[in-house]
Motif scaffolding. Structure first.
Motif, short mmCIF file in Angstrom:
data_model
loop_
_atom_site.label_atom_id
_atom_site.label_comp_id
_atom_site.label_asym_id
_atom_site.label_seq_id
_atom_site.Cartn_x
_atom_site.Cartn_y
_atom_site.Cartn_z
N ARG A 60 -21.75 -23.54 79.91
CA ARG A 60 -22.17 -24.98 79.79
C ARG A 60 -23.22 -25.34 78.65
O ARG A 60 -23.04 -26.20 77.83
CB ARG A 60 -22.57 -25.49 81.04
CG ARG A 60 -22.98 -27.06 81.11
CD ARG A 60 -21.76 -27.90 80.90
NE ARG A 60 -21.49 -28.45 79.68
CZ ARG A 60 -20.44 -28.77 79.27
NH1 ARG A 60 -19.24 -28.61 80.12
NH2 ARG A 60 -20.35 -29.50 78.09
N ARG A 61 -24.08 -24.47 78.57
CA ARG A 61 -25.26 -24.29 77.48
C ARG A 61 -24.78 -24.20 76.27
O ARG A 61 -24.88 -24.93 75.14
CB ARG A 61 -26.35 -23.66 77.85
CG ARG A 61 -27.28 -24.03 78.73
CD ARG A 61 -28.15 -22.88 79.45
NE ARG A 61 -28.81 -22.17 78.23
CZ ARG A 61 -29.90 -22.57 77.68
NH1 ARG A 61 -30.66 -23.36 78.00
NH2 ARG A 61 -30.51 -21.83 76.87
N ALA A 62 -23.76 -23.24 76.15
CA ALA A 62 -23.09 -23.12 74.76
C ALA A 62 -22.39 -24.24 74.14
O ALA A 62 -22.36 -24.50 73.10
CB ALA A 62 -22.27 -21.63 74.92
N LEU A 63 -21.36 -24.74 75.14
CA LEU A 63 -20.74 -25.92 74.80
C LEU A 63 -21.72 -26.96 74.35
O LEU A 63 -21.31 -27.79 73.36
CB LEU A 63 -19.73 -26.30 75.91
CG LEU A 63 -18.73 -25.27 75.96
CD1 LEU A 63 -17.99 -25.55 77.54
CD2 LEU A 63 -17.65 -25.60 74.76
N ASP A 64 -22.59 -27.23 75.21
CA ASP A 64 -23.59 -28.54 74.94
C ASP A 64 -24.28 -28.09 73.37
O ASP A 64 -24.38 -29.05 72.57
CB ASP A 64 -24.59 -28.54 75.82
CG ASP A 64 -24.02 -29.05 77.28
OD1 ASP A 64 -22.89 -29.64 77.04
OD2 ASP A 64 -24.73 -28.99 78.14
N ALA A 65 -24.84 -26.89 73.17
CA ALA A 65 -25.31 -26.65 71.76
C ALA A 65 -24.23 -26.87 70.64
O ALA A 65 -24.70 -27.54 69.71
CB ALA A 65 -25.92 -25.30 72.01
N LEU A 66 -23.11 -26.33 70.88
CA LEU A 66 -22.17 -26.57 69.74
C LEU A 66 -22.03 -27.86 69.61
O LEU A 66 -21.92 -28.65 68.46
CB LEU A 66 -20.67 -25.95 70.44
CG LEU A 66 -19.73 -26.06 69.33
CD1 LEU A 66 -19.82 -25.24 68.24
CD2 LEU A 66 -18.31 -25.57 70.27
N LEU A 67 -21.62 -28.58 70.63
CA LEU A 67 -21.51 -30.17 70.51
C LEU A 67 -22.45 -31.09 69.94
O LEU A 67 -22.38 -31.67 69.08
CB LEU A 67 -20.84 -30.78 71.80
CG LEU A 67 -19.51 -30.29 72.27
CD1 LEU A 67 -19.22 -30.91 73.76
CD2 LEU A 67 -18.41 -30.95 71.27
N SER A 68 -23.76 -30.64 70.28
CA SER A 68 -24.64 -31.26 69.82
C SER A 68 -25.06 -31.03 68.42
O SER A 68 -25.47 -32.00 67.60
CB SER A 68 -26.07 -31.30 70.81
OG SER A 68 -26.97 -30.16 70.21
#
Lengths: 210, 210
Positions: free
Chosen positions: A74-82
Motif C-alpha cells: 500500500r505504501r509503495a503504491l501511495d508513494a508512486l502515485l503521489s
DNA sequence: CTACTAAGTAATCATTCGATTACCTCTTAA
DNA sequence: TTAAGAGGTAATCGAATGATTACTTAGTAG
C-alpha cells in the motif's frame, strides 16, 4: 535497507518509541527486506533485525506477515502515485512522459520500494496478495489514463518501459555493469537517462546469513 | 500443469518409466508449479504430486530444489529461444517484430513457462539463481541484437512489451477480465492481438491446499 | 529361472519460521 | 509516588519442508 545503522545489532540503549514511529521504522525496514527476498523469501525475523526490534514485536504490531506485506505494498503504491501527482502538478502536459520516466527512476532511491512492487506483481495466484496487487496495478493504470490523460498506446509504452526497468532492477543487472559489456549496452538502452542513479545505489548488499 | 490426469493421486498402477521420461514429466510438472508459486513458494512435494511421484524421488533425481529450478529455467529459455529461431527462419525480416510478439504470446500455452521465467527474473539477489537469471535474460537480449538484427530501440520496445505481458500474466489479470471494465481495457492495450489466447488458458486453477 | 540393476517409496530427521504466551520495564498522568 | 498502560522481549511451540536413509519391487540380461 535502511541506510543508517544498517545492522542495528547489539543492545544499544533501545530508546522507547511511540508505536507510530516504530511502526514507520518497521515498515521501512520491511520494504527493504521484502524487496530483497520477496514476500515468501523474507522472514519476519529479518525484518525485525533490520528495524532493530524483536521478531514477536513485528508480528504483533501487524498481526501477520501477510498484513505487513499488504501495508508495504500500500505504501509503495501511495508513494508512486503521489510522486506522479506531484510531477503532474508541476509540469506542462507536453513532455510529461519524460518527466514521469525520470520520477519513476528516482523512486529507485527508496531502496526496496519498486522491488517490493515487483514482487507483488508476481504473486497473482495468492488469494489475498494477488487481489491487492492487481488492484494496485490498476490504480496506476487508471491514473495514467484518467488523471494524466495518457492515450492507450502512450500508456502501454509507459507501463511497458516501467516493467522493463523493474526487471532490470529485480535481476540486479547493474551488479554486472562494469564486468560485462553486454550488460552496459542493455542497461543503457533500458534506462531512459538516469543510468547513473541505478548504478550508484550500491552493489546489492548481500547479508551472507539470514 | 499437466492436462492429463491433473491430480495423479491414489496408487493407480504406476507404470515404471525410464528415468529419462520420468525426468521429463517431473520437469513439466515443476514448470507449472514454479510458475504458480514461485521458486521459494513452491514445494518439492507439490511438484512430486503434480508429476505423480513421491517427494524424495524428485529431490533425488535433481539433487536439490535449487538444481531442479535451474533446469526448469534452462528449459524455459531454450524453448523461448528455439521458438524465436524458428520464427526467424520462416519469415522475412520485415514484420519480424510482429511475428515475435505472436510467438511470445503463444508460449503462454505452455503453462508455467513464461511464469517461471518471470519468477526467476525477480530473484536477482539469490547468489546462484540470480546469476543464471541474468545470464538467461542476456541470452535473449543478445539474440535480439545479434541474430534477429534488432536495433537498440527496437530491442528495448520488444523486451519492454514482453515484460508488460509477463506482468499481466503474473498478476493473473485475466482472471478479472469479465468482471472489470478497466481490466478489459488494460489487457486489450497490453496484448498485441492474441488476447483471446490469454483468456482461454482457463482461470488460474487454485489448489486450495498445498 | 534367477539374480542384478534401475525405479521408486515409506519413514523420518533437522531446520526454519510464523505465531503465541508470559513476562518485564519504561513512561506518564493523577 | 505510584499505579496502570504502553512498549517491548525471551522462550517456546507446532507445522511445514527439503533432505536423507533404508527399504521394496519391477524389469531384464544371461
Amino acid at each position: 535497507m535502511s541506510s543508517v545503522s544498517a545492522d542495528d545489532d547489539g543492545h544499544e540503549p533501545i530508546t522507547r518509541m511511540k508505536s507510530r514511529d516504530r511502526r514507520e521504522l518497521i515498515l521501512e525496514a520491511a520494504t527493504g527486506v521484502f524487496g530483497d527476498y520477496g514476500y515468501v523469501g523474507a522472514t519476519t525475523d529479518q525484518v525485525a533485525r533490520a528495524a532493530g526490534v524483536s521478531q514477536p514485536y513485528v508480528v504483533r504490531m501487524f498481526g501477520s506477515k501477510e498484513k505487513l506485506f499488504l501495508e508495504v505494498l500500500r505504501r509503495a503504491l501511495d508513494a508512486l502515485l503521489s510522486t506522479f501527482r506531484t510531477v503532474l502538478a508541476e509540469n506542462s502536459r507536453t513532455e510529461l512522459p519524460r518527466y514521469f520516466g525520470r520520477a519513476y527512476v528516482d523512486l529507485l532511491n527508496d531502496r526496496g520500494l519498486l522491488l517490493s512492487l515487483m514482487h507483488a506483481f508476481v504473486l497473482g495466484s495468492d488469494p489475498v496478495i494477488g487481489r491487492a496487487a492487481r488492484e494496485g496495478f490498476l490504480e496506476v493504470y487508471e491514473f495514467m489514463r484518467n488523471e494524466a490523460g495518457f492515450g492507450p498506446e502512450q500508456t502501454r509504452e509507459f507501463l511497458a518501459g516501467g516493467m522493463l526497468i523493474n526487471t532490470m532492477v529485480g535481476l540486479r543487472m547493474s551488479d554486472e555493469f562494469d564486468t560485462n559489456e553486454t550488460v552496459r549496452e542493455l542497461l543503457t538502452i533500458a534506462l531512459p537517462e538516469k543510468l547513473d542513479l541505478l548504478l550508484h545505489l550500491g552493489k546489492t548488499q548481500r547479508p551472507t546469513s539470514k
